[in-house]
Design a protein around this motif. Sequence first.
Motif, PDB file in Angstrom:
ATOM      1  N   ILE A   1       0.855  -1.185   0.000  1.00  0.00           N
ATOM      2  CA  ILE A   1       0.000   0.000   0.000  1.00  0.00           C
ATOM      3  C   ILE A   1       0.895   1.240   0.000  1.00  0.00           C
ATOM      4  N   PRO A   2       0.877   2.044  -1.090  1.00  0.00           N
ATOM      5  CA  PRO A   2       1.670   3.271  -1.105  1.00  0.00           C
ATOM      6  C   PRO A   2       1.072   4.304  -0.147  1.00  0.00           C
ATOM      7  N   SER A   3       1.853   5.333   0.162  1.00  0.00           N
ATOM      8  CA  SER A   3       1.387   6.321   1.148  1.00  0.00           C
ATOM      9  C   SER A   3       0.130   7.044   0.688  1.00  0.00           C
ATOM     10  N   ASN A   4      -0.015   7.301  -0.598  1.00  0.00           N
ATOM     11  CA  ASN A   4      -1.204   7.997  -1.108  1.00  0.00           C
ATOM     12  C   ASN A   4      -1.877   7.197  -2.211  1.00  0.00           C
ATOM     13  N   GLY A   5      -1.996   5.900  -2.014  1.00  0.00           N
ATOM     14  CA  GLY A   5      -2.618   5.067  -3.035  1.00  0.00           C
ATOM     15  C   GLY A   5      -3.313   3.873  -2.412  1.00  0.00           C
ATOM     16  N   TYR A   6      -3.539   2.890  -3.240  1.00  0.00           N
ATOM     17  CA  TYR A   6      -4.288   1.721  -2.804  1.00  0.00           C
ATOM     18  C   TYR A   6      -3.474   0.450  -2.970  1.00  0.00           C
ATOM     19  N   GLY A   7      -3.741  -0.481  -2.073  1.00  0.00           N
ATOM     20  CA  GLY A   7      -3.162  -1.806  -2.144  1.00  0.00           C
ATOM     21  C   GLY A   7      -4.260  -2.805  -1.853  1.00  0.00           C
ATOM     22  N   GLU A   8      -3.858  -3.964  -1.392  1.00  0.00           N
ATOM     23  CA  GLU A   8      -4.860  -4.992  -1.111  1.00  0.00           C
ATOM     24  C   GLU A   8      -4.485  -5.747   0.154  1.00  0.00           C
ATOM     25  N   VAL A   9      -5.525  -6.082   0.917  1.00  0.00           N
ATOM     26  CA  VAL A   9      -5.329  -6.862   2.140  1.00  0.00           C
ATOM     27  C   VAL A   9      -6.271  -8.052   2.120  1.00  0.00           C
ATOM     28  N   ILE A  10      -5.919  -9.082   2.905  1.00  0.00           N
ATOM     29  CA  ILE A  10      -6.844 -10.180   3.120  1.00  0.00           C
ATOM     30  C   ILE A  10      -7.249 -10.174   4.587  1.00  0.00           C
ATOM     31  N   VAL A  11      -8.510 -10.445   4.817  1.00  0.00           N
ATOM     32  CA  VAL A  11      -9.077 -10.440   6.160  1.00  0.00           C
ATOM     33  C   VAL A  11      -9.797 -11.767   6.370  1.00  0.00           C
ATOM     34  N   LYS A  12      -9.594 -12.356   7.528  1.00  0.00           N
ATOM     35  CA  LYS A  12     -10.329 -13.582   7.861  1.00  0.00           C
ATOM     36  C   LYS A  12     -11.699 -13.177   8.393  1.00  0.00           C
ATOM     37  N   THR A  13     -12.758 -13.750   7.797  1.00  0.00           N
ATOM     38  CA  THR A  13     -14.128 -13.489   8.224  1.00  0.00           C
ATOM     39  C   THR A  13     -14.803 -14.812   8.540  1.00  0.00           C
ATOM     40  N   ALA A  14     -16.063 -14.734   8.933  1.00  0.00           N
ATOM     41  CA  ALA A  14     -16.816 -15.950   9.244  1.00  0.00           C
ATOM     42  C   ALA A  14     -16.927 -16.862   8.020  1.00  0.00           C
ATOM     43  N   GLY A  15     -16.927 -16.278   6.833  1.00  0.00           N
ATOM     44  CA  GLY A  15     -17.070 -17.055   5.610  1.00  0.00           C
ATOM     45  C   GLY A  15     -15.759 -17.524   5.019  1.00  0.00           C
ATOM     46  N   GLY A  16     -14.648 -17.176   5.643  1.00  0.00           N
ATOM     47  CA  GLY A  16     -13.335 -17.570   5.120  1.00  0.00           C
ATOM     48  C   GLY A  16     -12.436 -16.369   5.006  1.00  0.00           C
ATOM     49  N   ILE A  17     -11.639 -16.353   3.944  1.00  0.00           N
ATOM     50  CA  ILE A  17     -10.698 -15.257   3.717  1.00  0.00           C
ATOM     51  C   ILE A  17     -11.249 -14.373   2.617  1.00  0.00           C
ATOM     52  N   SER A  18     -11.153 -13.066   2.828  1.00  0.00           N
ATOM     53  CA  SER A  18     -11.726 -12.114   1.893  1.00  0.00           C
ATOM     54  C   SER A  18     -10.689 -11.059   1.515  1.00  0.00           C
ATOM     55  N   ASN A  19     -10.587 -10.747   0.232  1.00  0.00           N
ATOM     56  CA  ASN A  19      -9.673  -9.701  -0.249  1.00  0.00           C
ATOM     57  C   ASN A  19     -10.418  -8.376  -0.323  1.00  0.00           C
ATOM     58  N   HIS A  20      -9.717  -7.302   0.056  1.00  0.00           N
ATOM     59  CA  HIS A  20     -10.322  -5.967  -0.005  1.00  0.00           C
ATOM     60  C   HIS A  20      -9.282  -4.944  -0.429  1.00  0.00           C
ATOM     61  N   THR A  21      -9.756  -3.910  -1.110  1.00  0.00           N
ATOM     62  CA  THR A  21      -8.914  -2.766  -1.432  1.00  0.00           C
ATOM     63  C   THR A  21      -8.626  -2.022  -0.141  1.00  0.00           C
ATOM     64  N   ALA A  22      -7.373  -1.575   0.001  1.00  0.00           N
ATOM     65  CA  ALA A  22      -6.996  -0.900   1.240  1.00  0.00           C
ATOM     66  C   ALA A  22      -6.148   0.324   0.944  1.00  0.00           C
ATOM     67  N   ALA A  23      -6.208   1.282   1.846  1.00  0.00           N
ATOM     68  CA  ALA A  23      -5.383   2.490   1.795  1.00  0.00           C
ATOM     69  C   ALA A  23      -4.806   2.704   3.185  1.00  0.00           C
ATOM     70  N   SER A  24      -3.720   3.463   3.229  1.00  0.00           N
ATOM     71  CA  SER A  24      -3.066   3.713   4.509  1.00  0.00           C
ATOM     72  C   SER A  24      -3.809   4.810   5.262  1.00  0.00           C
ATOM     73  N   TYR A  25      -4.228   4.519   6.462  1.00  0.00           N
ATOM     74  CA  TYR A  25      -4.934   5.489   7.310  1.00  0.00           C
ATOM     75  C   TYR A  25      -3.989   6.619   7.703  1.00  0.00           C
ATOM     76  N   ASP A  26      -2.720   6.271   7.983  1.00  0.00           N
ATOM     77  CA  ASP A  26      -1.719   7.246   8.436  1.00  0.00           C
ATOM     78  C   ASP A  26      -0.954   7.861   7.277  1.00  0.00           C
TER      79      ASP A  26
END
Length: 176
Positions: free
Chosen positions: A123-148
Amino acid sequence: METLFWVCFLIGIVYTVAVVIFGDALAGALDASLEWLQLDNLPVLQPLTLISGLTIFGGSGIVLLNFSLLSMALVITFALVIAVIGVIIVYFVYIKPMANAENSTGYSIFDLVGKEAQVVVPIPSNGYGEVIVKTAGGISNHTAASYDQVEIVGDQSVVVIEVKEGVLFVSPLSLD
């Protein structure tokens, strides 16, 4: 009195057919319309049990009125008793087991706030990357940006801080 029995019976039948055709939307509308009764303390009295009780009352009233020599008062009493027994049976045989069996793998993206995720695309400082999160349904990919607004490298653990417009805003997870 026979008219009352027929009306109760037909209301139940029409409701059942409508729910089969229109699905849960109609059942949800009935739930909402009976919300003012505040039946939370009496779980047996749910919209489905009330409708089934009404149908059983009407049907048993029709049968008892036409095929027995009972007085009207006894027909009404027996129809009510049969309806109450039917409601209890419907609740314990169908509704309660189905409520316990409900297990949804669905989730709201807003439920991910506070969850740990793993960066799979940096994830670049002013852009988007991708994260995976474990949920009840399994693993899910989501677009992510840096909060800081700092660069976050791949394979780093992060925590979801907030969600805006479908994007997870994450911050590096430090265990210090």
